[in-house]
Design a protein around this motif. Structure first.
Motif, PDB file in Angstrom:
ATOM      1  N   VAL A   1       0.834  -1.215   0.000  1.00 33.87           N
ATOM      2  CA  VAL A   1       0.000   0.000   0.000  1.00 33.87           C
ATOM      3  C   VAL A   1       0.863   1.258   0.000  1.00 33.87           C
ATOM      4  O   VAL A   1       0.569   2.230  -0.699  1.00 33.87           O
ATOM      5  N   ALA A   2       1.953   1.234   0.772  1.00 35.59           N
ATOM      6  CA  ALA A   2       2.801   2.425   0.873  1.00 35.59           C
ATOM      7  C   ALA A   2       3.823   2.522  -0.246  1.00 35.59           C
ATOM      8  O   ALA A   2       4.260   3.625  -0.596  1.00 35.59           O
ATOM      9  N   GLY A   3       4.233   1.370  -0.810  1.00 39.36           N
ATOM     10  CA  GLY A   3       5.300   1.381  -1.795  1.00 39.36           C
ATOM     11  C   GLY A   3       4.880   1.030  -3.205  1.00 39.36           C
ATOM     12  O   GLY A   3       5.075   1.816  -4.141  1.00 39.36           O
ATOM     13  N   VAL A   4       4.281  -0.138  -3.383  1.00 39.06           N
ATOM     14  CA  VAL A   4       3.936  -0.615  -4.721  1.00 39.06           C
ATOM     15  C   VAL A   4       2.847   0.232  -5.361  1.00 39.06           C
ATOM     16  O   VAL A   4       2.942   0.608  -6.539  1.00 39.06           O
ATOM     17  N   MET A   5       1.801   0.541  -4.595  1.00 40.26           N
ATOM     18  CA  MET A   5       0.674   1.267  -5.179  1.00 40.26           C
ATOM     19  C   MET A   5       1.047   2.669  -5.657  1.00 40.26           C
ATOM     20  O   MET A   5       0.751   3.031  -6.817  1.00 40.26           O
ATOM     21  N   PRO A   6       1.695   3.514  -4.842  1.00 38.45           N
ATOM     22  CA  PRO A   6       2.099   4.829  -5.342  1.00 38.45           C
ATOM     23  C   PRO A   6       3.062   4.728  -6.525  1.00 38.45           C
ATOM     24  O   PRO A   6       2.989   5.539  -7.463  1.00 38.45           O
ATOM     25  N   THR A   7       3.951   3.726  -6.512  1.00 36.37           N
ATOM     26  CA  THR A   7       4.889   3.548  -7.624  1.00 36.37           C
ATOM     27  C   THR A   7       4.144   3.215  -8.907  1.00 36.37           C
ATOM     28  O   THR A   7       4.464   3.737  -9.987  1.00 36.37           O
ATOM     29  N   THR A   8       3.139   2.349  -8.816  1.00 35.94           N
ATOM     30  CA  THR A   8       2.360   1.978  -9.994  1.00 35.94           C
ATOM     31  C   THR A   8       1.584   3.174 -10.535  1.00 35.94           C
ATOM     32  O   THR A   8       1.549   3.404 -11.752  1.00 35.94           O
ATOM     33  N   PHE A   9       0.957   3.932  -9.642  1.00 30.69           N
ATOM     34  CA  PHE A   9       0.259   5.152 -10.081  1.00 30.69           C
ATOM     35  C   PHE A   9       1.234   6.110 -10.766  1.00 30.69           C
ATOM     36  O   PHE A   9       0.949   6.661 -11.832  1.00 30.69           O
ATOM     37  N   ALA A  10       2.401   6.288 -10.153  1.00 29.27           N
ATOM     38  CA  ALA A  10       3.352   7.293 -10.636  1.00 29.27           C
ATOM     39  C   ALA A  10       4.001   6.894 -11.953  1.00 29.27           C
ATOM     40  O   ALA A  10       4.098   7.695 -12.886  1.00 29.27           O
ATOM     41  N   VAL A  11       4.473   5.655 -12.030  1.00 28.04           N
ATOM     42  CA  VAL A  11       5.231   5.222 -13.201  1.00 28.04           C
ATOM     43  C   VAL A  11       4.326   4.947 -14.390  1.00 28.04           C
ATOM     44  O   VAL A  11       4.637   5.323 -15.527  1.00 28.04           O
ATOM     45  N   MET A  12       3.189   4.280 -14.145  1.00 25.97           N
ATOM     46  CA  MET A  12       2.329   3.878 -15.256  1.00 25.97           C
ATOM     47  C   MET A  12       1.255   4.899 -15.587  1.00 25.97           C
ATOM     48  O   MET A  12       0.690   4.881 -16.677  1.00 25.97           O
ATOM     49  N   GLY A  13       0.939   5.793 -14.653  1.00 26.80           N
ATOM     50  CA  GLY A  13      -0.065   6.819 -14.916  1.00 26.80           C
ATOM     51  C   GLY A  13      -1.461   6.270 -15.135  1.00 26.80           C
ATOM     52  O   GLY A  13      -2.279   6.899 -15.818  1.00 26.80           O
TER      53      GLY A  13
END
Length: 510
Positions: A47-59
């Protein structure tokens, strides 16, 4: 009788030596097995790492929908996998299933891939763990501690716990997991109670949000959040009723993870607003969740969340450590590793030598990255992030390929047993899951540079996934060599303790 007698005296063929060839049965019930499996999913880290990264990188705003889609794919996978678990009880899980369906040579290859993949998943977490613990020391104790110091300490503690009884490990994992999940649920409720300007929007579940070229790669990011549910059969020998408990836990785990992560990623979109979640993730990265809890639940809750973020990673490391140790045990028992690995600790019944192997691998890798970190011109965060992203994605690719191969093995297994008609619907679900998993694997390899943050044309885009490819080839070569030189040992691959029980019975009968 002459055949059994001669096989027992063949050089290199292990014979039944007693209970040190078997893991202790009856250690885990439904609760203990479920907690041991779910701890590997590291919910707070996702929740803290993978999810924000996915939102940020993949848009892609529709990340919650991706968890639903993956949940469906993995439930389809679990249908056949769980049914096969009623017939195969072996700590080697994936490779045991693959050898039963596709043959011993394929099983030997799968065994090495599993050993490499789960080691990579476990070791990769040490990087982010050490980095976060170092940050906690700096924030709350005003101490400067190099990331590799807490990483090495954690490796030793995990190794010590790996020598204990699995039910003791399950209690440690259970406490950490329950508290971790509770805090995420509190955030989810707070986000729904205090949404951003767009209110309780369900836009993130709109299929239109998945349009674009990045969906396949986003699936690669998200499937890593599920890794762990497939580990239930690894503990089959340590349960009292594996044919009942293993399938039950698998379905509980995969369905629970899908719902939990879909709702939690949706809560992130609600808290920021669907139109702003990508931009906020790009701006705050892993700090997104902590910023949202700070404004809604206060500083104390956020401080506790930071600590649980670290303990959750520790739980995941311990969970993966236990899996690696059991794979090494199963491989040692069947001649795919030196026989010493196929022995259990006489005091606890744990696979002690396998635990030592995994600890040694962890320590060596952390030391190598620590040495790289000591370069005066380097960015101190780079080795840490590389350790986490490189090894995590190597491991994810390996497990995806293992699941695809296991899907094919389920079909072959029941067809060979003449049960294709009776198991027809399960074979269909396995085929669908296998195709979907192969598609995800292709996207993983194709976009590996994106997954590990390397530039276009970087050699990392083929070197890192090539590690899994090398494991496949070396494992196949080992299987072929074993079949040529020690056919009896080759025939035993995947049988686990059953082979030694049969050998004991044959010896007593003679």
């Amino acid at each position: 009788m002459a055949t059994e007698s001669s096989s027992k005296s063949r050089p290199g063929i292990s014979t039944f030596k007693g209970q040190d060839r078997a893991l202790r049965a009856g250690r885990l019930g439904t609760g203990g097995l479920l907690l041991s499996v779910l701890a590997a999913t590291a919910p707070l880290m996702v929740v803290a790492g993978v999810m924000p990264t996915t939102f940020a990188v993949m848009g892609i705003v529709g990340q919650p929908l991706l968890y639903v889609v993956l949940g469906v794919v993995l439930v389809l996978f679990s249908v056949g996998y769980a049914e096969m678990s009623r017939h195969v009880h072996n700590a080697g899980a994936f490779y045991a299933y693959i050898s039963r369906g596709l043959g011993g040579t394929a099983g030997a290859s799968a065994a090495l891939v599993a050993l490499v993949a789960y080691n990579a998943l476990q070791v990769g977490i040490y990087g982010i763990f050490g980095f976060e613990v170092s940050g906690l020391f700096a924030t709350y104790a005003d101490l400067s501690v190099a990331w590799w110091i807490p990483a090495l300490v954690a490796a030793l503690v995990v190794g010590a716990l790996g020598w204990l009884k699995i039910d003791v490990n399950a209690r440690v994992l259970g406490v950490l997991l329950i508290v971790e999940v509770a805090l995420v649920v509190i955030f989810d409720i707070a986000a729904v109670a205090d949404p951003a300007a767009q209110g309780l929007s369900l836009h993130a579940f709109n299929p239109d949000t998945l349009s674009g070229a990045g969906v396949g790669t986003a699936l690669c990011f998200c499937i890593a959040a599920f890794l762990g549910f497939e580990q239930a059969p690894v503990y089959a020998e340590e349960t009292s009723r594996p044919h009942i408990l293993v399938p039950r836990v698998m379905f509980l785990a995969v369905s629970g993870v899908a719902v939990f992560f879909a709702l939690s990623s949706w809560a992130l979109t609600v808290a920021t607003g669907p139109s702003a979640v990508v931009a906020e993730s790009q701006k705050q990265s892993a700090g997104l969740l902590f910023g949202l809890t700070e404004s809604r639940l206060g500083g104390t809750f956020t401080d506790v969340l930071h600590v649980l973020f670290v303990t959750g990673m520790f739980a995941a490391m311990l969970s993966f450590h236990n899996v690696v140790a059991r794979y090494a045990f199963a491989m040692g028992r069947e001649g795919l590793l030196p026989a010493a690995f196929g022995r259990t600790n006489s005091a606890s019944g744990a696979p002690g030598t396998g635990s030592l192997l995994q600890t040694a691998v962890s320590v060596v890798v952390v030391v190598v990255f620590a040495i790289a970190d000591d370069k005066p011109t380097g960015d101190p965060t780079v080795p840490v992030l590389h350790l986490f992203t490189w090894f995590g994605n190597i491991g994810s690719l390996g497990v995806i390929l293992l699941m695809a191969a296991a899907s094919a093995s389920v079909i072959a297994f029941f067809v060979r047993r003449g049960a294709a008609g009776a198991q027809a619907w399960r074979l269909v679900t396995s085929a669908l899951a296998g195709v979907a998993l192969l598609v995800i694997a292709v996207y993983t390899v194709k976009d590996f540079d994106v997954l590990v943050g390397a530039g276009p044309g970087s050699s990392l885009s083929w070197v890192l996934p090539g590690i899994i490819g090398l494991a496949v080839v070396v494992g196949l070569a080992q299987g072929l060599l074993l079949r040529a030189r020690r056919p009896e040992a080759h025939a035993r691959i995947g049988l686990g303790n059953e082979a030694f029980q049969l050998e004991k019975a044959a010896g007593e009968a003679s």
